[in-house]
Design a protein around this motif. Structure first.
Motif: not given
Lengths: 281, 172
Positions: A107-126
């Motif tokens: 786990v990586t501590p990241q204290f900012g109030a804006m916390v990344p939860i998940a990311t999606f990267n497009g692949d041309g078919s999803t």
């Protein structure tokens, strides 16, 4: 002389043999509200003796913290943006223990109030961006997209389902400019909410649109949720800038989100990206 | 953008908000509001900010402009000269909206601790009650060189219980 432990125990009634607590189970790792602190959540072992304290140790750093019986152990003094794993053990008041658990995932501590939860990267078919099991410990959610659909036209529209799609009404006011005029319209739909107009397959190569969608009070169970969006794109001199404000007329907390290009049979082109953030508060 | 949570207030009873002793260690302030007002005005109720207890007693030191979409068209308004409070009109649902409807805004106050210039506000927000609503974008300023250490956040008739204001510091 060899001491017979059974006979020694029987002949020494004042010696109390203490059960050794078995290893606890780590159930979660999360950023604490204090900077540089990770909460190591655990459940005690259901067998063995009772632990008086639980001790967690970080790797790297060997930073140690204890909890007097209850979850979590708060390990502080960690460096932000450094990945850590933890081991944890239960101990009696005299230090008896079954030893440490295996190392947790990192786990990586990241204290900012804006916390990344998940990311999606497009692949041309999803087609569907799916964010599930959304943590409920933030005040708001923010989705930021830089995206393009493969629909065979100059533009498409991004739509969002929050939670049990189709089981609620969404309505919104749209305010937009195409560079030559300002217009405003209202929409009411069963579930799906438009969050922004985006470039599509026949737009200028390399063109991606911007979307920021704010979901206030997403974890509330007593009021409707608001959806406030900004979006913009430009393709060879044409484009749009939009602001949308609306309400998701549903009281259950939002635990999952789907985002998809509205055009039939479409998908997110390679290079598209959406990130879901939690906003602490 | 990296930001740090400063304070959150959620109303358990109808009221307005006051944030005092705002830290001066950030570059900008970012304010997120989920709110609904108590007055009755179906076009929507205003968001008001007063800085450092300046409600016009020492002069009308606020100016602002806004654009609005209401579903059937758009319009704009402004207070180019001066007003006694920073106002964003028609950005929250009023008391006649159905149960459960709230509005939301995102406001940034730029360089709020700089003592050599006026303070710039920018706002987006709106609401929709499934039968009417507004989308609003605007900006303005507070004509004072004082660092902002206190913010009063109000709406017409006060905010309804359940309304929330969260303030964040944006790191330079």
């Amino acid at each position: 002389m060899t001491l017979n432990s059974r006979s020694a125990k029987l002949s020494s009634p004042n010696i109390k043999v203490q059960d050794v607590p078995n290893k606890p189970t780590v159930t979660g790792l999360s950023q604490d509200d204090v900077n540089g602190t990770i909460d190591v959540a655990f459940t005690p072992a259901t067998t063995g003796g009772s632990a008086a304290i639980y001790r967690a140790v970080s790797n790297p750093g060997n930073i140690e913290a204890i909890s007097y019986g209850s979850s979590p152990v708060k390990v502080s003094g960690l460096s932000n943006n450094t990945a850590y794993t933890f081991t944890i053990k239960g101990e009696t008041s005299t230090g008896a223990t079954s030893g440490f658990t295996e190392a947790t995932s990192s786990v990586t501590p990241q204290f900012g109030a804006m916390v990344p939860i998940a990311t999606f990267n497009g692949d041309g078919s999803t087609r569907d961006v799916y964010f599930g099991n959304i943590p409920q410990n933030y005040k708001d959610l923010l989705i930021i997209g830089n995206v393009r659909s493969n629909q065979g036209s100059a533009n498409d529209i991004a739509a969002l389902y929050a939670g049990n799609y189709g089981a609620y009404t969404h309505s919104q006011v749209v305010f937009e400019s195409n560079g030559s005029s300002l217009t405003s319209s209202r929409t009411t739909s069963a579930g799906a909410a438009y969050i922004g107009t985006i470039p599509a397959n026949s737009a200028t190569t390399g063109t991606y649109g911007y979307i920021a969608a704010h979901l206030h009070n997403y974890s509330s169970t007593g009021t409707f949720k608001t959806l406030l969006c900004k979006s913009a794109y430009n393709s060879a001199g044409t484009g749009k800038v939009e602001i949308r404000s609306g309400s998701i007329q549903s009281t259950p907390a939002i635990t999952e989100i789907r985002i998809f290009p509205w055009g039939s049979g479409t998908a997110w082109m390679t290079g598209s990206t959406f990130t879901l953030y939690g906003i602490r508060g | 953008m990296q930001m740090v949570h400063i304070a959150t207030q959620t109303l358990s009873a109808d009221a307005n908000f006051v944030f005092d002793n705002i830290p001066q260690t950030y570059k900008h302030l970012h304010i997120r509001i989920y709110g609904r007002g108590k007055s009755a005005f179906t076009d929507g109720l205003s968001q008001y900010f007063a800085c450092n207890n300046d409600f016009g007693g020492g002069g009308n030191n606020y100016s602002f402009h806004h654009v609005f979409g209401y579903g059937g068209g758009s319009y704009s308004s402004g207070y180019a000269t001066s007003n006694n409070i920073m106002s964003t009109p028609q950005v929250y649902p009023d008391s006649t909206a159905g149960t459960g409807f709230f509005g939301s805004t995102v406001t940034d106050i730029l360089d709020y601790s700089n003592t050599n210039k006026y303070k710039t506000f920018r706002v987006i927000g709106g609401w929709d009650k499934n039968g009417g609503g507004r989308t609003v974008m605007g900006g303005g300023h507070w004509r004072s060189n004082n660092a902002i250490t206190r913010l009063d956040v109000q709406t017409d008739g006060g905010f309804l219980a359940g309304s929330r204001v969260s303030i964040y510091g944006v790191i330079a």
